[in-house]
Design a protein around this motif. Structure first.
Motif, PDB file in Angstrom:
ATOM      1  N   GLY A  55      19.967  -6.757  -6.426  1.00  0.00           N
ATOM      2  CA  GLY A  55      19.106  -6.762  -7.599  1.00  0.00           C
ATOM      3  C   GLY A  55      17.659  -6.955  -7.221  1.00  0.00           C
ATOM      4  O   GLY A  55      17.311  -7.048  -6.039  1.00  0.00           O
ATOM      5  N   ILE A  56      16.796  -7.014  -8.227  1.00  0.00           N
ATOM      6  CA  ILE A  56      15.373  -7.205  -7.973  1.00  0.00           C
ATOM      7  C   ILE A  56      15.108  -8.583  -7.383  1.00  0.00           C
ATOM      8  O   ILE A  56      15.651  -9.586  -7.844  1.00  0.00           O
ATOM      9  CB  ILE A  56      14.570  -7.004  -9.279  1.00  0.00           C
ATOM     10  N   LYS A  57      14.263  -8.633  -6.371  1.00  0.00           N
ATOM     11  CA  LYS A  57      13.963  -9.888  -5.685  1.00  0.00           C
ATOM     12  C   LYS A  57      12.522 -10.355  -5.891  1.00  0.00           C
ATOM     13  O   LYS A  57      12.227 -11.527  -5.659  1.00  0.00           O
ATOM     14  CB  LYS A  57      14.254  -9.741  -4.185  1.00  0.00           C
ATOM     15  N   ILE A  58      11.618  -9.459  -6.265  1.00  0.00           N
ATOM     16  CA  ILE A  58      10.248  -9.914  -6.506  1.00  0.00           C
ATOM     17  C   ILE A  58      10.225 -10.813  -7.734  1.00  0.00           C
ATOM     18  O   ILE A  58      11.114 -10.756  -8.592  1.00  0.00           O
ATOM     19  CB  ILE A  58       9.265  -8.736  -6.680  1.00  0.00           C
ATOM     20  N   ALA A  59       9.189 -11.657  -7.833  1.00  0.00           N
ATOM     21  CA  ALA A  59       9.073 -12.584  -8.957  1.00  0.00           C
ATOM     22  C   ALA A  59       8.407 -11.942 -10.162  1.00  0.00           C
ATOM     23  O   ALA A  59       8.603 -12.394 -11.301  1.00  0.00           O
ATOM     24  CB  ALA A  59       8.293 -13.823  -8.525  1.00  0.00           C
ATOM     25  N   THR A  85       0.796  -1.228   0.000  1.00  0.00           N
ATOM     26  CA  THR A  85       0.000   0.000   0.000  1.00  0.00           C
ATOM     27  C   THR A  85       0.826   1.275   0.000  1.00  0.00           C
ATOM     28  O   THR A  85       0.286   2.369   0.123  1.00  0.00           O
ATOM     29  CB  THR A  85      -0.940   0.023   1.221  1.00  0.00           C
ATOM     30  N   GLY A  86       2.139   1.172  -0.143  1.00  0.00           N
ATOM     31  CA  GLY A  86       2.995   2.351  -0.128  1.00  0.00           C
ATOM     32  C   GLY A  86       2.783   3.235  -1.349  1.00  0.00           C
ATOM     33  O   GLY A  86       2.632   2.752  -2.466  1.00  0.00           O
ATOM     34  N   MET A  87       2.803   4.543  -1.133  1.00  0.00           N
ATOM     35  CA  MET A  87       2.660   5.497  -2.233  1.00  0.00           C
ATOM     36  C   MET A  87       3.987   5.741  -2.936  1.00  0.00           C
ATOM     37  O   MET A  87       4.023   6.162  -4.095  1.00  0.00           O
ATOM     38  CB  MET A  87       2.108   6.823  -1.703  1.00  0.00           C
ATOM     39  N   THR A  88       5.087   5.505  -2.244  1.00  0.00           N
ATOM     40  CA  THR A  88       6.427   5.670  -2.820  1.00  0.00           C
ATOM     41  C   THR A  88       7.271   4.470  -2.397  1.00  0.00           C
ATOM     42  O   THR A  88       6.821   3.601  -1.671  1.00  0.00           O
ATOM     43  CB  THR A  88       7.102   6.959  -2.321  1.00  0.00           C
ATOM     44  N   GLY A  89       8.525   4.460  -2.884  1.00  0.00           N
ATOM     45  CA  GLY A  89       9.456   3.420  -2.465  1.00  0.00           C
ATOM     46  C   GLY A  89       9.402   2.153  -3.284  1.00  0.00           C
ATOM     47  O   GLY A  89       9.822   1.095  -2.805  1.00  0.00           O
ATOM     48  N   TYR A  90       8.922   2.246  -4.542  1.00  0.00           N
ATOM     49  CA  TYR A  90       8.798   1.012  -5.313  1.00  0.00           C
ATOM     50  C   TYR A  90      10.137   0.338  -5.576  1.00  0.00           C
ATOM     51  O   TYR A  90      10.234  -0.894  -5.581  1.00  0.00           O
ATOM     52  CB  TYR A  90       8.043   1.251  -6.629  1.00  0.00           C
ATOM     53  N   GLN A  91      11.196   1.111  -5.763  1.00  0.00           N
ATOM     54  CA  GLN A  91      12.498   0.502  -6.030  1.00  0.00           C
ATOM     55  C   GLN A  91      13.005  -0.275  -4.819  1.00  0.00           C
ATOM     56  O   GLN A  91      13.540  -1.381  -4.953  1.00  0.00           O
ATOM     57  CB  GLN A  91      13.516   1.569  -6.430  1.00  0.00           C
ATOM     58  N   GLU A  92      12.807   0.293  -3.625  1.00  0.00           N
ATOM     59  CA  GLU A  92      13.199  -0.418  -2.410  1.00  0.00           C
ATOM     60  C   GLU A  92      12.383  -1.699  -2.226  1.00  0.00           C
ATOM     61  O   GLU A  92      12.905  -2.725  -1.794  1.00  0.00           O
ATOM     62  CB  GLU A  92      13.025   0.492  -1.192  1.00  0.00           C
ATOM     63  N   HIS A 139       0.230   4.966 -10.010  1.00  0.00           N
ATOM     64  CA  HIS A 139       1.313   5.313 -10.929  1.00  0.00           C
ATOM     65  C   HIS A 139       2.633   4.752 -10.411  1.00  0.00           C
ATOM     66  O   HIS A 139       3.075   5.084  -9.312  1.00  0.00           O
ATOM     67  CB  HIS A 139       1.422   6.831 -11.074  1.00  0.00           C
ATOM     68  N   ILE A 140       3.271   3.924 -11.220  1.00  0.00           N
ATOM     69  CA  ILE A 140       4.541   3.324 -10.861  1.00  0.00           C
ATOM     70  C   ILE A 140       5.573   3.661 -11.934  1.00  0.00           C
ATOM     71  O   ILE A 140       5.313   3.498 -13.127  1.00  0.00           O
ATOM     72  CB  ILE A 140       4.415   1.787 -10.722  1.00  0.00           C
ATOM     73  N   GLY A 141       6.741   4.130 -11.497  1.00  0.00           N
ATOM     74  CA  GLY A 141       7.813   4.483 -12.419  1.00  0.00           C
ATOM     75  C   GLY A 141       7.945   5.957 -12.683  1.00  0.00           C
ATOM     76  O   GLY A 141       8.866   6.387 -13.391  1.00  0.00           O
ATOM     77  N   ASN A 142       7.058   6.774 -12.105  1.00  0.00           N
ATOM     78  CA  ASN A 142       7.036   8.200 -12.424  1.00  0.00           C
ATOM     79  C   ASN A 142       8.258   8.965 -11.918  1.00  0.00           C
ATOM     80  O   ASN A 142       8.558  10.045 -12.420  1.00  0.00           O
ATOM     81  CB  ASN A 142       5.750   8.855 -11.895  1.00  0.00           C
ATOM     82  N   TYR A 143       8.998   8.432 -10.940  1.00  0.00           N
ATOM     83  CA  TYR A 143      10.202   9.136 -10.496  1.00  0.00           C
ATOM     84  C   TYR A 143      11.482   8.357 -10.799  1.00  0.00           C
ATOM     85  O   TYR A 143      12.548   8.642 -10.269  1.00  0.00           O
ATOM     86  CB  TYR A 143      10.122   9.525  -9.010  1.00  0.00           C
ATOM     87  N   GLY A 144      11.374   7.368 -11.688  1.00  0.00           N
ATOM     88  CA  GLY A 144      12.560   6.665 -12.145  1.00  0.00           C
ATOM     89  C   GLY A 144      13.218   5.823 -11.078  1.00  0.00           C
ATOM     90  O   GLY A 144      12.586   5.411 -10.094  1.00  0.00           O
ATOM     91  N   THR A 145      14.502   5.554 -11.256  1.00  0.00           N
ATOM     92  CA  THR A 145      15.266   4.748 -10.293  1.00  0.00           C
ATOM     93  C   THR A 145      16.616   5.396 -10.046  1.00  0.00           C
ATOM     94  O   THR A 145      17.098   6.200 -10.850  1.00  0.00           O
ATOM     95  CB  THR A 145      15.479   3.309 -10.800  1.00  0.00           C
ATOM     96  N   ASN A 146      17.207   5.034  -8.930  1.00  0.00           N
ATOM     97  CA  ASN A 146      18.518   5.544  -8.551  1.00  0.00           C
ATOM     98  C   ASN A 146      19.324   4.394  -7.971  1.00  0.00           C
ATOM     99  O   ASN A 146      18.817   3.624  -7.160  1.00  0.00           O
ATOM    100  CB  ASN A 146      18.377   6.679  -7.534  1.00  0.00           C
ATOM    101  N   VAL A 147      20.572   4.281  -8.389  1.00  0.00           N
ATOM    102  CA  VAL A 147      21.403   3.154  -7.987  1.00  0.00           C
ATOM    103  C   VAL A 147      21.593   3.080  -6.475  1.00  0.00           C
ATOM    104  O   VAL A 147      21.856   2.007  -5.918  1.00  0.00           O
ATOM    105  CB  VAL A 147      22.777   3.219  -8.706  1.00  0.00           C
ATOM    106  N   GLU A 148      21.429   4.206  -5.772  1.00  0.00           N
ATOM    107  CA  GLU A 148      21.631   4.228  -4.325  1.00  0.00           C
ATOM    108  C   GLU A 148      20.396   3.738  -3.565  1.00  0.00           C
ATOM    109  O   GLU A 148      20.465   3.560  -2.343  1.00  0.00           O
ATOM    110  CB  GLU A 148      21.964   5.650  -3.871  1.00  0.00           C
ATOM    111  N   GLU A 149      19.288   3.522  -4.267  1.00  0.00           N
ATOM    112  CA  GLU A 149      18.041   3.200  -3.577  1.00  0.00           C
ATOM    113  C   GLU A 149      17.648   1.730  -3.742  1.00  0.00           C
ATOM    114  O   GLU A 149      16.486   1.403  -3.963  1.00  0.00           O
ATOM    115  CB  GLU A 149      16.923   4.126  -4.065  1.00  0.00           C
ATOM    116  N   VAL A 150      18.620   0.870  -3.641  1.00  0.00           N
ATOM    117  CA  VAL A 150      18.353  -0.561  -3.705  1.00  0.00           C
ATOM    118  C   VAL A 150      18.642  -1.183  -2.343  1.00  0.00           C
ATOM    119  O   VAL A 150      19.457  -0.682  -1.574  1.00  0.00           O
ATOM    120  CB  VAL A 150      19.197  -1.258  -4.794  1.00  0.00           C
ATOM    121  N   GLU A 151      17.967  -2.274  -2.053  1.00  0.00           N
ATOM    122  CA  GLU A 151      18.122  -2.933  -0.749  1.00  0.00           C
ATOM    123  C   GLU A 151      18.894  -4.244  -0.845  1.00  0.00           C
ATOM    124  O   GLU A 151      19.064  -4.941   0.150  1.00  0.00           O
ATOM    125  CB  GLU A 151      16.746  -3.197  -0.140  1.00  0.00           C
TER     126      GLU A 151
END
Length: 374
Positions: free
Chosen positions: A79-83, A39-46, A64-76
Motif C-alpha cells: 500500500g501507500i507508504k508516504i505520509a 525529481t522523477g518525471m514518471t513513476g509516481y505510483q512506485e 502533472h501527477i495522475g495523468n496516466y492513472g494507476t495499475n495494480v502491478e506497479e506497486v512496491e
C-alpha cells in the motif's frame, strides 16, 4: 470532479514558512512528516508505495501527477507508504490503456491526504536551500498556531527508527520453492521489484523481519544474504547492524541496497549522517570507479556514509560515487564477497544501467564452493 468543491489547504514548514494550495478531491485532512522532493518525471505510483518513503510528505517536481492513472502491478509494497502528497497539477482524468483506476481513487483506497495547486517550484527551491524538515499539510488553514504546536511535537527523521513500521512481521518465501539458489533477505523496508529481480535469476528468497537474529537466517542454510532498502535513520538499527556483522563473518556473499548499504557500512564501523536534502529521483549520475562507466540511477535516501572514514578503512573500497556531490554511492569489502550501493538497481532508470549488480551477486554465489549451479 467539482472543482468548486476543493478546499483551501496549506503547507506549513517547521520553520514557519507557509505555502497555499487546494485539497485533492475536496477532502478535509491533515498529515505530518518530513517534507522532501522527487525529481522523477514518471513513476509516481512506485514512489508512493516505496517503504523507504515511510513518514515523509512527498513533493513531486513534475507539474502533472495522475495523468496516466494507476495499475495494480506497479506497486512496491502492500500500500501507500508516504505520509502525504504535494503536487502542482493533479489530474483527475487519466489516459493509459493498462491503467485500472485513477490516482484519486488509489489515494482514497489507501487513505492518503493530498494537496495540489501548490507552487512546487518555489517550495522545492526553498527546501533545496534550507534543507529537508518536518512539515504539515492541512485544510485547517485557520488553525495555524495549533498546527505549529502539533508540528513541533513530531520527531526529527534524524535518530528515527522506522524499519519496524514497514518490515514483515513473519518470514515468507518469494520465488520458486525448488530454485537452485537460496537467498536470505533481511527486510528493513524491501521493495517488491527487488524480490522480482532476485527471483527471476533463479533464486528462492526467504524474507525475514527486520529484527530477526542471525541464527534464524543461518538456520535456513542460504547461499547468500541480502539486506534491503528502507526508511529512517540507519544508526538506531542495532539488531540489523549486529546481524550484518555476522553475515559478513560467514564468507558467504552479502549484498545491500540503500538502507542495507548504510547498515553494512555501520557494521564496518563507518558513520552515517543526515544529508541536507538527500537524493530522490530517477536521474542521478553515478560513476563506477571499477569500470570507469557512468550510470543513470534511481535514488531515494536522506542519509549517507562518511566518505573520509570509508577511504581510510583498510578493509573497504569505494566502488561508486555520486557525480553531483561526490558522496559514496557504493562500497565493497576487499577480502569478502560483500558489496552494497546507495541507489536502486531494480528501478530501471537507465533503464538497465545498474541491473548488473544483481548479476554480480549471483556470480558471487555461483562461485562459492558450497553452491553447485550450472
Amino acid at each position: 470532479m467539482n472543482y468548486q468543491s476543493r478546499k483551501k489547504a496549506l503547507v506549513l514548514l517547521a520553520d514557519g514558512t507557509i505555502f497555499y494550495g487546494k485539497s485533492v478531491g475536496g477532502k478535509e485532512g491533515t498529515a505530518f512528516g518530513e517534507v522532501c522532493f522527487n525529481t522523477g518525471m514518471t513513476g509516481y505510483q512506485e514512489i508512493f508505495t516505496d517503504p523507504s518513503y515511510f513518514g515523509q510528505i512527498m513533493v513531486t517536481t513534475n507539474a502533472h501527477i495522475g495523468n496516466y492513472g494507476t495499475n495494480v502491478e506497479e506497486v512496491e509494497s502492500d500500500g501507500i507508504k508516504i505520509a502525504g502528497l504535494i503536487c502542482r497539477n493533479f489530474s483527475y482524468e487519466y489516459s493509459r490503456p493498462i491503467a485500472d483506476s485513477g490516482l484519486e481513487t488509489f489515494l482514497e483506497q489507501n487513505g492518503l491526504f493530498a494537496i495540489s495547486d501548490v507552487d512546487t517550484r518555489a517550495l522545492v527551491s526553498y527546501i533545496r536551500d534550507n534543507g529537508a524538515m518536518n512539515a504539515v499539510i492541512s485544510t485547517e488553514v485557520d488553525a495555524i498556531e495549533e498546527l505549529k504546536k502539533k508540528l513541533a511535537a513530531i520527531p526529527s527523521m534524524e535518530g528515527l527508527e522506522l524499519a519496524s513500521k514497514v518490515s514483515t512481521t513473519e518470514p515468507y518465501f518469494y520465488g520458486e520453492e525448488n530454485a537452485a539458489i537460496k537467498i536470505a533477505a533481511l527486510d528493513i523496508g524491501i521493495k517488491k521489484n527487488i524480490l522480482r529481480n532476485l527471483a527471476k535469476r533463479g533464486a528462492c528468497i526467504k524474507v525475514f523481519p527486520y529484527n530477526t537474529p542471525f541464527e534464524d537466517l543461518k538456520a535456513w542454510a542460504p547461499d547468500g544474504y541480502f539486506i534491503s532498502n528502507g526508511p529512517g535513520d540507519p544508526q538506531p538499527l542495532n539488531d540489523a547492524i549486529a546481524t550484518a556483522k555476522q553475515m559478513i563473518q560467514t564468507d558467504k556473499p552479502v549484498f545491500g541496497i540503500c538502507l542495507g548499504h548504510q547498515v553494512i557500512a555501520l557494521a564496518n564501523g563507518i558513520d552515517t549522517y543526515k544529508m541536507h536534502n538527500g537524493h530522490r529521483g530517477i536521474n542521478h549520475p553515478i560513476m563506477n570507479l571499477l569500470t570507469g562507466k557512468g550510470e543513470i540511477t534511481s535514488q531515494n535516501h536522506g542519509f549517507a556514509i562518511n566518505r573520509e572514514q570509508t577511504e581510510a578503512h583498510p578493509d573497504l573500497e569505494i566502488t561508486h560515487v555520486h557525480l553531483n556531490d561526490q558522496t559514496v554511492a557504493g562500497i565493497r569489502m576487499k577480502d569478502k564477497n560483500v558489496f552494497s550501493v546507495q541507489y536502486h538497481p531494480e528501478a530501471s532508470p537507465g533503464p538497465h544501467d545498474a541491473e548488473y549488480l544483481f548479476d554480480t551477486f549471483f556470480d558471487m554465489i555461483k562461485a562459492n564452493d558450497s553452491v553447485a549451479v550450472s
